[in-house]
Design a protein around this motif. Structure first.
Motif, PDB file in Angstrom:
ATOM      1  N   MET A  86       0.836  -1.183   0.072  1.00  0.00           N
ATOM      2  CA  MET A  86      -0.124   0.112   0.018  1.00  0.00           C
ATOM      3  C   MET A  86       0.969   1.228  -0.096  1.00  0.00           C
ATOM      4  SD  MET A  86      -3.037   1.215   2.584  1.00  0.00           S
ATOM      5  CE  MET A  86      -3.854  -0.134   2.491  1.00  0.00           C
ATOM      6  N   LEU A  87       0.344   2.177  -0.639  1.00  0.00           N
ATOM      7  CA  LEU A  87       1.136   3.481  -0.803  1.00  0.00           C
ATOM      8  C   LEU A  87       1.039   4.249   0.561  1.00  0.00           C
ATOM      9  CD1 LEU A  87       0.027   4.845  -4.346  1.00  0.00           C
ATOM     10  CD2 LEU A  87       2.325   3.721  -3.792  1.00  0.00           C
ATOM     11  N   THR A  88       1.949   5.094   0.789  1.00  0.00           N
ATOM     12  CA  THR A  88       2.192   5.849   2.012  1.00  0.00           C
ATOM     13  C   THR A  88       1.517   7.173   1.629  1.00  0.00           C
ATOM     14  OG1 THR A  88       4.367   6.756   1.514  1.00  0.00           O
ATOM     15  CG2 THR A  88       4.313   4.876   3.166  1.00  0.00           C
ATOM     16  N   THR A  89       1.070   7.969   2.693  1.00  0.00           N
ATOM     17  CA  THR A  89       0.529   9.513   2.515  1.00  0.00           C
ATOM     18  C   THR A  89       1.393  10.237   2.100  1.00  0.00           C
ATOM     19  OG1 THR A  89      -1.202   8.515   4.316  1.00  0.00           O
ATOM     20  CG2 THR A  89      -1.014  10.874   3.603  1.00  0.00           C
ATOM     21  N   LEU A  90       0.972  10.917   1.148  1.00  0.00           N
ATOM     22  CA  LEU A  90       1.952  11.958   0.387  1.00  0.00           C
ATOM     23  C   LEU A  90       1.475  13.480   0.917  1.00  0.00           C
ATOM     24  CD1 LEU A  90       4.528  12.802  -0.917  1.00  0.00           C
ATOM     25  CD2 LEU A  90       3.171  12.807  -3.049  1.00  0.00           C
ATOM     26  N   SER A  91       2.013  14.301   1.603  1.00  0.00           N
ATOM     27  CA  SER A  91       1.512  15.488   2.012  1.00  0.00           C
ATOM     28  C   SER A  91       1.614  16.383   0.849  1.00  0.00           C
ATOM     29  CB  SER A  91       1.947  16.159   3.347  1.00  0.00           C
ATOM     30  OG  SER A  91       3.278  16.392   2.979  1.00  0.00           O
ATOM     31  N   PRO A  92       0.812  17.676   1.025  1.00  0.00           N
ATOM     32  CA  PRO A  92       0.850  18.657  -0.170  1.00  0.00           C
ATOM     33  C   PRO A  92       2.314  19.267   0.118  1.00  0.00           C
ATOM     34  CG  PRO A  92      -1.225  18.661   0.645  1.00  0.00           C
ATOM     35  CD  PRO A  92      -0.617  17.781   1.571  1.00  0.00           C
ATOM     36  N   ALA A  93       2.706  19.753   1.224  1.00  0.00           N
ATOM     37  CA  ALA A  93       3.979  19.975   1.356  1.00  0.00           C
ATOM     38  C   ALA A  93       4.943  19.199   0.617  1.00  0.00           C
ATOM     39  CB  ALA A  93       4.162  20.370   2.783  1.00  0.00           C
ATOM     40  N   ASP A  94       5.268  17.855   1.268  1.00  0.00           N
ATOM     41  CA  ASP A  94       6.026  17.107   0.493  1.00  0.00           C
ATOM     42  C   ASP A  94       6.073  16.844  -0.826  1.00  0.00           C
ATOM     43  OD1 ASP A  94       7.157  16.224   2.968  1.00  0.00           O
ATOM     44  OD2 ASP A  94       5.937  14.451   3.185  1.00  0.00           O
ATOM     45  N   ALA A  95       5.106  16.975  -1.421  1.00  0.00           N
ATOM     46  CA  ALA A  95       4.790  16.870  -3.088  1.00  0.00           C
ATOM     47  C   ALA A  95       5.334  18.207  -3.600  1.00  0.00           C
ATOM     48  CB  ALA A  95       3.322  16.649  -3.445  1.00  0.00           C
ATOM     49  N   GLY A  96       4.871  19.353  -2.953  1.00  0.00           N
ATOM     50  CA  GLY A  96       5.356  20.613  -3.312  1.00  0.00           C
ATOM     51  C   GLY A  96       6.916  20.858  -3.265  1.00  0.00           C
ATOM     52  N   HIS A 111       6.393  13.212 -11.520  1.00  0.00           N
ATOM     53  CA  HIS A 111       5.797  12.281 -12.461  1.00  0.00           C
ATOM     54  C   HIS A 111       5.949  10.918 -12.065  1.00  0.00           C
ATOM     55  CE1 HIS A 111       4.804  11.144 -16.613  1.00  0.00           C
ATOM     56  NE2 HIS A 111       5.985  10.553 -16.650  1.00  0.00           N
ATOM     57  N   GLY A 112       7.164  10.635 -11.598  1.00  0.00           N
ATOM     58  CA  GLY A 112       7.575   9.322 -11.163  1.00  0.00           C
ATOM     59  C   GLY A 112       6.462   8.850  -9.934  1.00  0.00           C
ATOM     60  N   GLN A 113       6.180   9.777  -9.273  1.00  0.00           N
ATOM     61  CA  GLN A 113       5.286   9.516  -8.250  1.00  0.00           C
ATOM     62  C   GLN A 113       3.754   9.256  -8.787  1.00  0.00           C
ATOM     63  OE1 GLN A 113       5.507   8.866  -4.707  1.00  0.00           O
ATOM     64  NE2 GLN A 113       7.777   8.865  -5.383  1.00  0.00           N
ATOM     65  N   ARG A 114       3.428   9.742  -9.702  1.00  0.00           N
ATOM     66  CA  ARG A 114       2.256   9.565 -10.432  1.00  0.00           C
ATOM     67  C   ARG A 114       2.027   8.069 -11.222  1.00  0.00           C
ATOM     68  NH1 ARG A 114       0.446  13.666 -15.007  1.00  0.00           N
ATOM     69  NH2 ARG A 114       2.543  12.641 -15.862  1.00  0.00           N
ATOM     70  N   LEU A 115       3.265   7.909 -11.567  1.00  0.00           N
ATOM     71  CA  LEU A 115       3.222   6.299 -12.358  1.00  0.00           C
ATOM     72  C   LEU A 115       3.162   5.468 -11.090  1.00  0.00           C
ATOM     73  CD1 LEU A 115       6.108   7.122 -14.765  1.00  0.00           C
ATOM     74  CD2 LEU A 115       3.675   6.865 -15.366  1.00  0.00           C
ATOM     75  N   GLU A 163      -0.562   5.227 -10.145  1.00  0.00           N
ATOM     76  CA  GLU A 163      -1.363   4.889 -11.378  1.00  0.00           C
ATOM     77  C   GLU A 163      -1.129   3.121 -11.271  1.00  0.00           C
ATOM     78  OE1 GLU A 163      -0.125   7.083 -14.569  1.00  0.00           O
ATOM     79  OE2 GLU A 163      -1.703   8.610 -14.179  1.00  0.00           O
ATOM     80  N   ASP A 164      -0.031   2.853 -11.290  1.00  0.00           N
ATOM     81  CA  ASP A 164       0.509   1.331 -11.206  1.00  0.00           C
ATOM     82  C   ASP A 164      -0.294   0.695  -9.943  1.00  0.00           C
ATOM     83  OD1 ASP A 164       2.036  -1.015 -12.390  1.00  0.00           O
ATOM     84  OD2 ASP A 164       2.865  -1.000 -10.274  1.00  0.00           O
ATOM     85  N   THR A 165      -0.180   1.239  -8.952  1.00  0.00           N
ATOM     86  CA  THR A 165      -0.853   0.592  -7.708  1.00  0.00           C
ATOM     87  C   THR A 165      -2.148   0.543  -7.938  1.00  0.00           C
ATOM     88  OG1 THR A 165       1.198   1.557  -6.368  1.00  0.00           O
ATOM     89  CG2 THR A 165      -1.299   0.788  -5.237  1.00  0.00           C
ATOM     90  N   GLN A 215      -3.861   0.164 -10.739  1.00  0.00           N
ATOM     91  CA  GLN A 215      -4.058  -1.037 -11.584  1.00  0.00           C
ATOM     92  C   GLN A 215      -4.103  -2.305 -11.059  1.00  0.00           C
ATOM     93  OE1 GLN A 215      -1.482   0.059 -14.979  1.00  0.00           O
ATOM     94  NE2 GLN A 215      -2.636   1.622 -15.720  1.00  0.00           N
ATOM     95  N   GLN A 216      -2.779  -2.434 -10.164  1.00  0.00           N
ATOM     96  CA  GLN A 216      -2.733  -3.758  -9.594  1.00  0.00           C
ATOM     97  C   GLN A 216      -3.743  -4.121  -8.634  1.00  0.00           C
ATOM     98  OE1 GLN A 216       1.217  -3.937  -7.523  1.00  0.00           O
ATOM     99  NE2 GLN A 216       1.982  -3.004  -8.936  1.00  0.00           N
ATOM    100  N   ILE A 217      -4.475  -3.030  -7.727  1.00  0.00           N
ATOM    101  CA  ILE A 217      -5.717  -3.218  -7.221  1.00  0.00           C
ATOM    102  C   ILE A 217      -6.887  -3.897  -8.053  1.00  0.00           C
ATOM    103  CG2 ILE A 217      -7.413  -2.152  -5.364  1.00  0.00           C
ATOM    104  CD1 ILE A 217      -4.944  -0.426  -4.789  1.00  0.00           C
ATOM    105  N   ALA A 218      -6.928  -3.167  -8.966  1.00  0.00           N
ATOM    106  CA  ALA A 218      -8.233  -3.575 -10.071  1.00  0.00           C
ATOM    107  C   ALA A 218      -7.944  -4.970 -10.570  1.00  0.00           C
ATOM    108  CB  ALA A 218      -8.278  -2.509 -11.141  1.00  0.00           C
ATOM    109  N   HIS A 219      -6.674  -5.211 -10.960  1.00  0.00           N
ATOM    110  CA  HIS A 219      -6.229  -6.411 -11.579  1.00  0.00           C
ATOM    111  C   HIS A 219      -6.395  -7.599 -10.371  1.00  0.00           C
ATOM    112  CE1 HIS A 219      -4.315  -9.638 -13.733  1.00  0.00           C
ATOM    113  NE2 HIS A 219      -3.480  -9.758 -12.897  1.00  0.00           N
ATOM    114  N   ILE A 220      -6.297  -7.596  -9.444  1.00  0.00           N
ATOM    115  CA  ILE A 220      -6.484  -8.423  -8.212  1.00  0.00           C
ATOM    116  C   ILE A 220      -8.145  -8.652  -7.986  1.00  0.00           C
ATOM    117  CG2 ILE A 220      -6.288  -9.129  -5.593  1.00  0.00           C
ATOM    118  CD1 ILE A 220      -3.688  -7.767  -5.807  1.00  0.00           C
ATOM    119  N   ALA A 221      -8.759  -7.480  -8.242  1.00  0.00           N
ATOM    120  CA  ALA A 221     -10.057  -7.419  -7.968  1.00  0.00           C
ATOM    121  C   ALA A 221     -11.027  -8.147  -8.909  1.00  0.00           C
ATOM    122  CB  ALA A 221     -10.639  -5.993  -7.759  1.00  0.00           C
ATOM    123  N   GLN A 222     -10.303  -8.131 -10.257  1.00  0.00           N
ATOM    124  CA  GLN A 222     -10.892  -8.793 -11.387  1.00  0.00           C
ATOM    125  C   GLN A 222     -10.684 -10.211 -11.355  1.00  0.00           C
ATOM    126  OE1 GLN A 222      -9.433  -6.480 -14.586  1.00  0.00           O
ATOM    127  NE2 GLN A 222     -11.061  -4.529 -13.871  1.00  0.00           N
ATOM    128  N   GLY A 223      -9.947 -10.783 -10.103  1.00  0.00           N
ATOM    129  CA  GLY A 223      -9.525 -12.079 -10.315  1.00  0.00           C
ATOM    130  C   GLY A 223      -8.348 -12.277 -11.109  1.00  0.00           C
TER     131      GLY A 223
END
Length: 87
Positions: free
Chosen positions: A1-11, A19-23, A26-28, A30-38
């Motif tokens: 699971m991803l950790t919380t990212l504060s707006p100050a840290d992101a800023g 951009h790397g954090q967004r990827l 998004e990947d996480t 997708q993995q959640i959705a993949h597991i949910a779909q069996g």
């Protein structure tokens, strides 16, 4: 699971880091959705407590993605991780 990212840290991150954090977020998601779909061969192979942890994982991924997207916008980052406007 991803950790919380504060707006100050992101800023404090560069456009490339954001951009790397967004990827990652998004990947996480997708993995959640993949597991949910069996996406696993058998239900018994799914993580323990998956049914109760999934909503929290989805909220965490979406929250992190929202913080990252807001920071990308606030910093004027382009879609490739660099700054838009030529700087």
């Amino acid at each position: 699971m991803l950790t919380t990212l504060s707006p100050a840290d992101a800023g404090a991150m560069t456009c490339s880091q954001l951009h790397g954090q967004r990827l990652v977020a998004e990947d996480t998601a997708q993995q959640i959705a993949h597991i949910a779909q069996g996406g696993r061969a058998r239900f018994s192979q799914r993580p323990v407590l998956y049914s109760t942890a999934r909503p929290d994982a989805e909220r965490g991924a979406q929250a992190r993605l929202s913080v990252v997207e807001a920071a990308l916008l606030a910093q004027g980052c382009g879609p490739d991780g660099g700054r838009s406007g030529g700087s």
